[in-house]
Design a protein around this motif. Structure first.
Motif, PDB file in Angstrom:
ATOM      1  N   VAL A 166       0.849  -1.196   0.000  1.00 30.34           N
ATOM      2  CA  VAL A 166       0.000   0.000   0.000  1.00 30.34           C
ATOM      3  C   VAL A 166       0.882   1.243   0.000  1.00 30.34           C
ATOM      4  CG1 VAL A 166      -1.717   1.324   1.295  1.00 30.34           C
ATOM      5  CG2 VAL A 166      -1.925  -1.170   1.151  1.00 30.34           C
ATOM      6  N   ALA A 167       1.877   1.253   0.892  1.00 32.90           N
ATOM      7  CA  ALA A 167       2.770   2.417   0.981  1.00 32.90           C
ATOM      8  C   ALA A 167       3.516   2.656  -0.327  1.00 32.90           C
ATOM      9  CB  ALA A 167       3.754   2.228   2.137  1.00 32.90           C
ATOM     10  N   SER A 168       4.077   1.600  -0.917  1.00 27.55           N
ATOM     11  CA  SER A 168       4.826   1.782  -2.162  1.00 27.55           C
ATOM     12  C   SER A 168       3.924   2.209  -3.313  1.00 27.55           C
ATOM     13  CB  SER A 168       5.602   0.513  -2.523  1.00 27.55           C
ATOM     14  OG  SER A 168       4.739  -0.557  -2.809  1.00 27.55           O
ATOM     15  N   SER A 169       2.711   1.660  -3.350  1.00 29.34           N
ATOM     16  CA  SER A 169       1.798   2.016  -4.450  1.00 29.34           C
ATOM     17  C   SER A 169       1.314   3.460  -4.333  1.00 29.34           C
ATOM     18  CB  SER A 169       0.612   1.055  -4.498  1.00 29.34           C
ATOM     19  OG  SER A 169      -0.253   1.248  -3.401  1.00 29.34           O
ATOM     20  N   LEU A 170       1.224   3.963  -3.115  1.00 29.77           N
ATOM     21  CA  LEU A 170       0.818   5.358  -2.920  1.00 29.77           C
ATOM     22  C   LEU A 170       1.985   6.332  -3.109  1.00 29.77           C
ATOM     23  CD1 LEU A 170      -1.587   4.934   0.133  1.00 29.77           C
ATOM     24  CD2 LEU A 170      -2.217   5.358  -2.258  1.00 29.77           C
TER      25      LEU A 170
ATOM     26  N   TRP B  19      -2.735   3.162 -11.250  1.00 30.95           N
ATOM     27  CA  TRP B  19      -3.444   1.884 -11.233  1.00 30.95           C
ATOM     28  C   TRP B  19      -2.923   0.908 -10.176  1.00 30.95           C
ATOM     29  CZ3 TRP B  19      -8.111   0.747 -12.195  1.00 30.95           C
ATOM     30  CH2 TRP B  19      -8.512  -0.578 -12.102  1.00 30.95           C
ATOM     31  N   PRO B  20      -1.619   0.790  -9.947  1.00 30.62           N
ATOM     32  CA  PRO B  20      -1.185  -0.121  -8.884  1.00 30.62           C
ATOM     33  C   PRO B  20      -1.794   0.216  -7.519  1.00 30.62           C
ATOM     34  CG  PRO B  20       0.663   0.417 -10.278  1.00 30.62           C
ATOM     35  CD  PRO B  20      -0.476   1.311 -10.696  1.00 30.62           C
ATOM     36  N   ALA B  21      -1.914   1.489  -7.206  1.00 31.13           N
ATOM     37  CA  ALA B  21      -2.532   1.879  -5.932  1.00 31.13           C
ATOM     38  C   ALA B  21      -3.997   1.462  -5.889  1.00 31.13           C
ATOM     39  CB  ALA B  21      -2.394   3.386  -5.710  1.00 31.13           C
ATOM     40  N   ILE B  22      -4.695   1.635  -6.993  1.00 27.80           N
ATOM     41  CA  ILE B  22      -6.099   1.218  -7.053  1.00 27.80           C
ATOM     42  C   ILE B  22      -6.206  -0.287  -6.858  1.00 27.80           C
ATOM     43  CG2 ILE B  22      -8.099   1.011  -8.593  1.00 27.80           C
ATOM     44  CD1 ILE B  22      -7.108   3.741  -9.829  1.00 27.80           C
ATOM     45  N   ALA B  23      -5.344  -1.038  -7.539  1.00 28.31           N
ATOM     46  CA  ALA B  23      -5.369  -2.498  -7.424  1.00 28.31           C
ATOM     47  C   ALA B  23      -5.040  -2.949  -6.004  1.00 28.31           C
ATOM     48  CB  ALA B  23      -4.385  -3.114  -8.416  1.00 28.31           C
ATOM     49  N   VAL B  24      -4.042  -2.336  -5.386  1.00 25.81           N
ATOM     50  CA  VAL B  24      -3.651  -2.716  -4.024  1.00 25.81           C
ATOM     51  C   VAL B  24      -4.744  -2.359  -3.028  1.00 25.81           C
ATOM     52  CG1 VAL B  24      -2.054  -2.131  -2.151  1.00 25.81           C
ATOM     53  CG2 VAL B  24      -1.162  -2.676  -4.406  1.00 25.81           C
TER      54      VAL B  24
ATOM     55  N   ALA C 262      15.565  11.287  -9.856  1.00 27.01           N
ATOM     56  CA  ALA C 262      15.216  10.682  -8.562  1.00 27.01           C
ATOM     57  C   ALA C 262      13.763  10.229  -8.551  1.00 27.01           C
ATOM     58  CB  ALA C 262      15.480  11.666  -7.426  1.00 27.01           C
ATOM     59  N   GLY C 263      12.870  11.050  -9.093  1.00 26.09           N
ATOM     60  CA  GLY C 263      11.455  10.672  -9.150  1.00 26.09           C
ATOM     61  C   GLY C 263      11.239   9.388  -9.933  1.00 26.09           C
ATOM     62  N   LEU C 264      11.881   9.266 -11.079  1.00 25.21           N
ATOM     63  CA  LEU C 264      11.749   8.054 -11.896  1.00 25.21           C
ATOM     64  C   LEU C 264      12.331   6.838 -11.182  1.00 25.21           C
ATOM     65  CD1 LEU C 264      12.654   9.586 -15.361  1.00 25.21           C
ATOM     66  CD2 LEU C 264      10.437   8.599 -14.738  1.00 25.21           C
ATOM     67  N   ALA C 265      13.471   7.011 -10.539  1.00 27.71           N
ATOM     68  CA  ALA C 265      14.091   5.898  -9.815  1.00 27.71           C
ATOM     69  C   ALA C 265      13.186   5.416  -8.681  1.00 27.71           C
ATOM     70  CB  ALA C 265      15.464   6.310  -9.279  1.00 27.71           C
ATOM     71  N   VAL C 266      12.607   6.351  -7.943  1.00 35.02           N
ATOM     72  CA  VAL C 266      11.691   5.987  -6.847  1.00 35.02           C
ATOM     73  C   VAL C 266      10.475   5.246  -7.399  1.00 35.02           C
ATOM     74  CG1 VAL C 266      10.122   6.925  -5.089  1.00 35.02           C
ATOM     75  CG2 VAL C 266      12.470   7.780  -5.253  1.00 35.02           C
ATOM     76  N   VAL C 267       9.913   5.726  -8.482  1.00 31.00           N
ATOM     77  CA  VAL C 267       8.760   5.056  -9.090  1.00 31.00           C
ATOM     78  C   VAL C 267       9.124   3.633  -9.503  1.00 31.00           C
ATOM     79  CG1 VAL C 267       7.187   5.043 -11.084  1.00 31.00           C
ATOM     80  CG2 VAL C 267       7.634   7.164  -9.853  1.00 31.00           C
ATOM     81  N   GLY C 268      10.281   3.449 -10.106  1.00 31.78           N
ATOM     82  CA  GLY C 268      10.708   2.118 -10.511  1.00 31.78           C
ATOM     83  C   GLY C 268      10.795   1.160  -9.334  1.00 31.78           C
ATOM     84  N   VAL C 269      11.414   1.613  -8.258  1.00 33.35           N
ATOM     85  CA  VAL C 269      11.521   0.780  -7.055  1.00 33.35           C
ATOM     86  C   VAL C 269      10.138   0.508  -6.470  1.00 33.35           C
ATOM     87  CG1 VAL C 269      12.392   0.719  -4.674  1.00 33.35           C
ATOM     88  CG2 VAL C 269      13.885   1.493  -6.537  1.00 33.35           C
ATOM     89  N   CYS C 270       9.304   1.521  -6.434  1.00 34.59           N
ATOM     90  CA  CYS C 270       7.940   1.351  -5.894  1.00 34.59           C
ATOM     91  C   CYS C 270       7.161   0.292  -6.666  1.00 34.59           C
ATOM     92  CB  CYS C 270       7.183   2.671  -5.908  1.00 34.59           C
ATOM     93  SG  CYS C 270       7.684   3.832  -4.641  1.00 34.59           S
ATOM     94  N   HIS C 271       7.258   0.301  -7.989  1.00 36.58           N
ATOM     95  CA  HIS C 271       6.527  -0.695  -8.781  1.00 36.58           C
ATOM     96  C   HIS C 271       7.018  -2.113  -8.470  1.00 36.58           C
ATOM     97  CE1 HIS C 271       4.062   2.072 -10.880  1.00 36.58           C
ATOM     98  NE2 HIS C 271       4.887   2.397 -11.858  1.00 36.58           N
ATOM     99  N   VAL C 272       8.320  -2.281  -8.297  1.00 37.90           N
ATOM    100  CA  VAL C 272       8.856  -3.613  -7.969  1.00 37.90           C
ATOM    101  C   VAL C 272       8.356  -4.041  -6.587  1.00 37.90           C
ATOM    102  CG1 VAL C 272      10.953  -4.940  -7.514  1.00 37.90           C
ATOM    103  CG2 VAL C 272      10.861  -3.396  -9.493  1.00 37.90           C
TER     104      VAL C 272
END
Length: 179
Positions: free
Chosen positions: A8-12, A166-171, A55-65
């Motif tokens: 939940v935290a990573s998806s948000l 969408w990942p946040a919605i799914a989670v 940095a924003g893109l890197a954080v998003v990449g890690v969050c999706h994983v």
């Protein structure tokens, strides 16, 4: 429970990092036209304050994983595609425009993030197929804008914004109600 609390935290965090990143990076660059210029231009080699979007893109990449690992109620193949989208996004950060491989990393990320909902079946079969239909339509619109050279930044932000939400919605839909 079919989604871990940390998912939940990573998806948000992912939408905050992406949308916040492109907003802050554009604000730090007077005259930047978000409707016509890409997100990648904010992190491109030689761009002023490129570290913000990188940095924003890197954080998003890690969050999706992280979200892919924690979305245990989704089909494994869909979770793998979400993780591939995350790795592709991190690669976009690591290989900035115009370096070779940037467009490939972006294509992998956009492609995987467009189809993962249907493959994952999360949060439900109908909603995940509907999400994929919308995301693929947004991807097609972005592809058209790249060819036409018209409002590329706007269509990319619509696509990326929908994909990152969408990942946040799914989670959140897979979490049991509190109490």
């Amino acid at each position: 429970m079919t989604a871990r609390g940390w998912a939940v935290a990573s998806s948000l965090l992912a939408p905050v990092a992406l949308i916040g990143g492109w907003t802050l990076a554009a604000a730090a660059r007077p005259g930047f036209d978000q409707a016509r210029q890409t997100i990648s231009a904010l992190a491109a080699v030689g761009a002023p304050h490129r570290w913000i979007m990188t940095a924003g893109l890197a954080v998003v990449g890690v969050c999706h994983v992280v979200t892919a690992v924690g979305l245990t109620g989704a089909r494994p193949a869909g979770r793998v595609l979400l993780a591939v989208g995350g790795v592709g996004t991190a690669a976009v950060a690591a290989v900035p425009d115009p370096l070779g491989g940037h467009a490939i990393a972006a294509a992998v990320a956009f492609g995987a993030l467009s189809v993962w909902p249907a493959v994952a079946g999360a949060p439900g079969r109908r909603s995940s197929w509907a999400a994929t239909a919308v995301l693929v339509a947004c991807l097609a619109g972005f592809g058209w804008s790249l060819q036409a050279g018209h409002l590329v930044g706007l269509t990319e932000r619509v696509l990326a914004g929908a994909q990152v939400c969408w990942p946040a919605i799914a989670v959140l839909a897979r979490r049991p109600p509190p109490g």
